[in-house]
Scaffold this active site. Structure first.
Site, PDB file in Angstrom:
ATOM      1  N   PRO A 265       0.403  -1.003  -0.076  1.00 17.61           N
ATOM      2  CA  PRO A 265       0.415   0.279   0.093  1.00 17.61           C
ATOM      3  C   PRO A 265       0.760   1.131   0.305  1.00 17.61           C
ATOM      4  CG  PRO A 265       0.563  -0.794   2.055  1.00 17.61           C
ATOM      5  CD  PRO A 265      -0.149  -1.690   1.369  1.00 17.61           C
TER       6      PRO A 265
ATOM      7  N   SER B 245      33.163  15.303   2.867  1.00 11.12           N
ATOM      8  CA  SER B 245      32.833  14.599   3.666  1.00 11.12           C
ATOM      9  C   SER B 245      31.142  15.440   4.701  1.00 11.12           C
ATOM     10  CB  SER B 245      33.885  14.487   5.400  1.00 11.12           C
ATOM     11  OG  SER B 245      34.596  15.241   5.277  1.00 11.12           O
TER      12      SER B 245
END
Ligand SMILES: Nc1nc2c(ncn2[C@@H]2O[C@H](COP(=O)(O)OP(=O)(O)O)[C@@H](O)[C@H]2O)c(=O)[nH]1
Lengths: 634, 313
Positions: A112, A542
């Site tokens: 669903p 990073s």
């Protein structure tokens, strides 16, 4: 027997032979309510003639009673199961459907679109080779679509078809499709789904479902069925990986026979192949592959077999047999992504059971690093996970286990979490990487340690970690800083993200997982270098807070400093030293930090420099002064 | 999809599993998991084709050992005679432990499909009897041959389906099943029904029986049999217990059965399909789903789910 019957018997045998050789594709469908998912699956089932006549009679009855199609066949009703759902008019669980085409057999997990059912989608996706995501052509990519796409990438469904449905309601307009298609591709790029196919169709009218649509001559991609018939099976990817067999059961009918039974999770095996029993680490080789139909010369990924081993070793349920040349890693602490599936929230530090492969171990979630908002894809701070919550966590098992990263192998990297009191399955998780190798992987003791090396070199080693957007000035500053340190007689090394991607990390891309791995490796290298006595400068975008945290965790206090090289995106983009922003803006470069991949700014960096307001020399002066203040440099 | 589906150039890639091989491996994995993690498992053996396939898979899963669990037949006493013969012959041939359980109270009360009708008979002699047997022998896990493609409500059934101590099935409280990982832990009194054939279709089962040459009850194959026609359904006169109306005389007709149960409740279909390929051809040309011949399902849709909540398999 008449010639007629004989001929048709030959025909049926040929039919059976063709059926027999078909392969099986498992896929999941997802969509928001009313996108037409049930209609689409109903049509696939109907067209593949697996809807039998009496089901059809029931369908006609029900269409009159519950249908939304005013008397026409409502395919969606073919799929309803539970009474409660019918009354609510929504689908609330995972249902499995079966059909076939000329090429393949299919098992569809139908899930669903409702917000609260992340759990169902994750369940349905866990066994899927591919996914079909429905999008309503009138509304395009919605929040739910993003959520579905994200969950698919989380569960590692490698191939995704986006079905742009209800094209009939937008006049089969190419323009409309193209704009949705572009949105879908951008979405896939941000989220890190590698293989996306966007298909315009009408489930109701059948356009581009099985038959190519005359109404959309401008579309030359595959029909949905064409896609399903050719999309690669995950099994084939696993077949090429090193052998893995989680030991499920020891077959011991009498004293003369001792077999190791299990289902091959990756690779192939032949008698004579060398294997490692993990985690004990004993070596042996496979003697026979025993089956009911006789011994085999070779067994394949996915096959359930019984092996006998050349040596009489202590092998038991929960062990892993691995290719000796490429065994699994063994660890007891992990970075893992968790999906919570219970009304009762996840409690960090509470003992749960974790079932991975055929092994069940006790353990805890030691830390929830962040939770993920599936609608915005933002990382949010969290101390717990609620039903349908997703979190990046550290987990710690009470004994070391052999594992592979989930993205490499679902069977050796995926686990469920079991509540010890209720016995309910309360969560599911994916091991990303080991935080530290297990104790019993003998850590080689070395007589010369970090301190001894540092003394010999005559400096205090440390790591200085520069993070920031591309073009913020990290490399420039780091470079100049290294030059200054070098002149002061320091032994230094500069680890530059771009350079390392050419060598050590050349196998990594820019998906979120690859970025994480990129940072992890560089952090480990930096640690080794600090261990060797060097002053290490790391210049790396990073982008994720959690990986920088991870890096910090590798060092002792006073050994690590994070330098946030801060420049507003406009400034960095304006500078664009490598022309990358331009490319990213033109769509030639995917998953570029700041454009279609997030950057999480540090909140507690030791040092911050704003390069839009000062020049490089001044910035380096400031960094140096601060490093001395922090006593990282003496 | 073309009617014969024949692919002249569909070369089998040697290094990959066909769908049947994959289904087989999955069923075996499920069975081994049960044996490894449960205390006292049993296989419900209904003598039908799905049971035959399931039993064959068990032989494979544990070879060279025998399946380490008994077979349980919940007997309503109204099965076809050929089914009883086949059942006993199968258990003897394979050297397996066979437990036959009858609801003696029901039997003493004279419950039968003819005067009590299918609903009461099924409830007492099948549903109730199964609960009795599981309780009496303290089986904690029972293998059943149900498939998800049989009926819409089964599409969502788990492979491992948990029943309360009262054998009730709560559709809202089933465990999510991810990957190949099944959580088999249960609380005291709880039991598990496990369906290793969940992902098989009817055609898959027939095809497997055909390619593996698995023995099945001959009633599946057409032969001349004595039948009477009632409300358009052909009922075989298997013994003298079936009361015949005045002037009703059994007629010999070429018939076979798509599903097997209690003979007064199992409708035969006229057919001359006397071997498996012929059956498969007939089925997939006729395109009538198999439960049509099973009289108990002919009330309003949703009935299967109710039966399941009450503990019917
Ligand atoms: N016009 C049009 N209507 C569609 C199409 N697909 C589905 N629908 C209608 O959209 C409504 C929702 O469909 P349904 O399959 O129940 O959606 P689900 O909630 O995703 O399963 C129904 O009224 C369908 O008939 C399509 O391709 N074109």
């Amino acid at each position: 027997m008449g010639a007629d019957t004989a001929a048709s018997l030959a025909e049926i045998e040929a039919y059976l032979a063709a059926q027999r050789d078909k392969r099986l594709l498992r896929f999941i469908t997802c969509g928001s309510v009313d996108d037409g998912k049930s209609t689409l699956i109903g049509r696939l089932l109907y067209e593949s003639k697996l809807v039998f006549d009496d089901h059809l009679a029931a369908l006609e009855r029900d269409s009159a009673r519950f249908g939304t199609q005013q008397g026409d066949l409502d395919f969606a009703l073919l799929l309803d199961g539970l009474i409660a759902e019918r009354e609510q008019g929504i689908t609330i669980d995972v249902a499995y459907r079966f059909f076939a085409s000329e090429e393949r057999k299919y098992i569809v997990a139908d899930t669903p679109g409702h917000e609260q059912y992340t759990r169902n989608m994750v369940t349905g996706a866990s066994t899927a080779d591919a996914a079909v995501v429905l999008v309503d052509a009138r509304s395009g990519v919605l929040t739910q679509t993003r959520r579905h796409a994200y969950l698919l990438s989380l569960i590692g469904v490698p191939h995704v078809a986006i079905a742009v449905n209800k094209m009939d309601l937008v006049g089969y307009a190419e323009e409309r499709f193209r704009s949705i298609e572009a949105e879908c591709r951008a979405l896939a790029a941000t989220i890190g789904i590698e293989d996306v196919t966007v298909i315009p169709l009408s489930a109701l009218r059948g356009d581009n479902v099985l038959e190519r649509s005359d109404a959309m001559p401008w579309y030359d991609g595959p029909t949905l069925m064409g896609y399903l018939e050719t999309v690669p099976l995950d099994e084939d990817r696993l077949a090429g990986r090193p052998f893995r067999l989680p030991v499920q059961w020891i077959n011991r009918p009498d004293l003369d026979f001792r077999g190791v039974a299990g289902t091959i999770a990756a690779g192939t095996i032949r008698p004579g192949d060398r294997v490692l029993v993990q985690p004990s680490g004993r070596e042996t080789s496979v003697e026979r592959i025993v089956t009911f139909d006789g011994d085999l010369e070779q067994a394949l990924t996915g096959q359930s077999v019984t092996l006998t081993l050349a040596d009489d070793l202590d092998v038991s349920r929960g062990d892993l047999l691995s290719a000796l040349a490429a065994p699994a890693e063994v660890a007891d602490q992990f970075d893992a992504t968790l999906v919570w599936m219970s009304e009762a929230p996840l409690i960090a530090e509470r003992r749960y059971l974790f079932k991975i492969g055929t092994r069940t171990v006790a353990g805890t979630v030691t830390r929830i690093k962040f939770a993920l908002n599936v609608n915005t894809l933002e990382h949010v701070a969290a101390t717990t996970l609620d039903l349908n919550g997703i979190g990046s966590c550290n987990v710690s098992f009470e004994e070391p286990i052999p594992f592979d990263a989930y993205r490499d192998n679902r069977d050796t990297g995926g686990f469920i979490v079991i509540d010890r009191l209720t016995n309910a399955t309360v969560g599911a998780g994916m091991l990303q990487y080991a935080l530290r190798r297990a104790h019993n992987i003998h850590h080689q003791h070395l007589d010369i340690d970090k301190r001894a090396r540092a003394t010999a070199i005559g400096q205090k080693p440390c790591a200085i970690w520069f993070t920031g957007l591309s073009g913020a000035g990290k490399s420039t500053i780091a470079n100049l800083l290294e030059l200054r340190l070098h002149r002061l007689g320091c032994k230094t090394y500069l680890l530059d993200g771009d350079n390392i991607r050419e060598g050590l990390n050349r196998d990594l891309g820019f998906t979120e997982t690859d970025r994480v791995e990129n940072v992890r490796r560089i952090a480990e290298v930096a640690r080794l270098m600090v261990d060797a006595g060097l002053i290490v400068l790391v210049s790396l975008i990073s982008p994720f807070r959690s990986e920088r945290e991870f890096a910090r965790g590798l060092f002792e206090p006073g050994e690590f400093a994070e330098v946030y090289v801060n420049a507003p995106l406009e400034v960095a983009e304006e500078r664009d030293p490598k022309g990358l922003y331009g490319k990213a803006r033109r769509g030639e470069l995917k998953r570029f930090t700041g454009i279609d991949s997030p950057y999480e700014a540090p909140v507690d960096a030791e040092i911050e420099v704003d390069t839009s307001s000062c020049d490089v020399e001044a910035a380096v002066d400031a960094v140096l002064a601060r490093l001395r203040e922090l006593e990282l440099l003496i | 999809m073309s009617s014969n589906g024949l692919h002249p150039d569909h070369a089998r890639e040697a290094a990959s599993l066909t769908h049947l091989e994959r289904l087989e491996a999955e069923s075996i994995q499920i069975m081994r998991e049960v044996v490894a993690e449960s205390e006292n498992p049993v296989m419900l053996y209904s003598i039908g084709k799905d049971s035959s396939a399931m039993l064959h898979l068990a032989l494979k899963a544990f070879h060279p050992a025998k399946p380490p669990f008994p077979l349980l037949h919940v007997d309503t006493t109204w099965k076809f005679r050929e089914m009883y013969a086949f059942r006993d012959e199968t258990a003897a041939r394979l050297g397996l432990d066979l437990i036959v359980h009858v609801n003696e109270e029901g039997l003493a009360a004279g419950v039968n499909p003819i005067t009590h009708g299918s609903a009461v008979h099924t409830d007492v002699m099948k549903t109730e009897a199964l609960r009795q047997a599981l309780d009496r022998y303290r089986f904690d896990v029972a293998f059943g041959g149900a498939r998800r493609d049989e009926e819409a409500s089964r599409a969502k059934e788990r492979v491992f389906s948990f029943r309360s101590a009262a054998h009730r099935w709560d559709p809202k409280n089933q465990r999510p099943e991810l990957w190949r990982l099944y959580n088999t832990r249960k609380s005291p009194g709880e039991s598990i029904r496990v369906f290793p054939l969940s992902n098989w279709t009817e055609l898959d089962v027939w095809q497997y029986i055909y390619t593996q040459q698995i023995p099945i009850v001959p009633l599946y194959l057409a032969r001349e049999r004595p039948v009477v026609e009632r409300d358009g359904t052909l009922i075989m006169v298997d013994d003298e217990r079936l009361p015949l109306a005045d002037g009703e005389t059994p007629q010999m007709r070429m018939v076979r059965f798509r599903t097997l149960g209690c003979y007064p409740l199992s409708g035969a279909i006229e057919s001359d399909a006397a071997n498996l390929p012929a059956i498969i051809r007939e089925m997939f040309l006729a395109r009538t789903s198999e439960r049509q011949g099973r009289l108990i399902d002919h009330d309003q849709s949703g009935s299967m789910e109710r039966k399941k909540q009450e503990g019917y398999f």
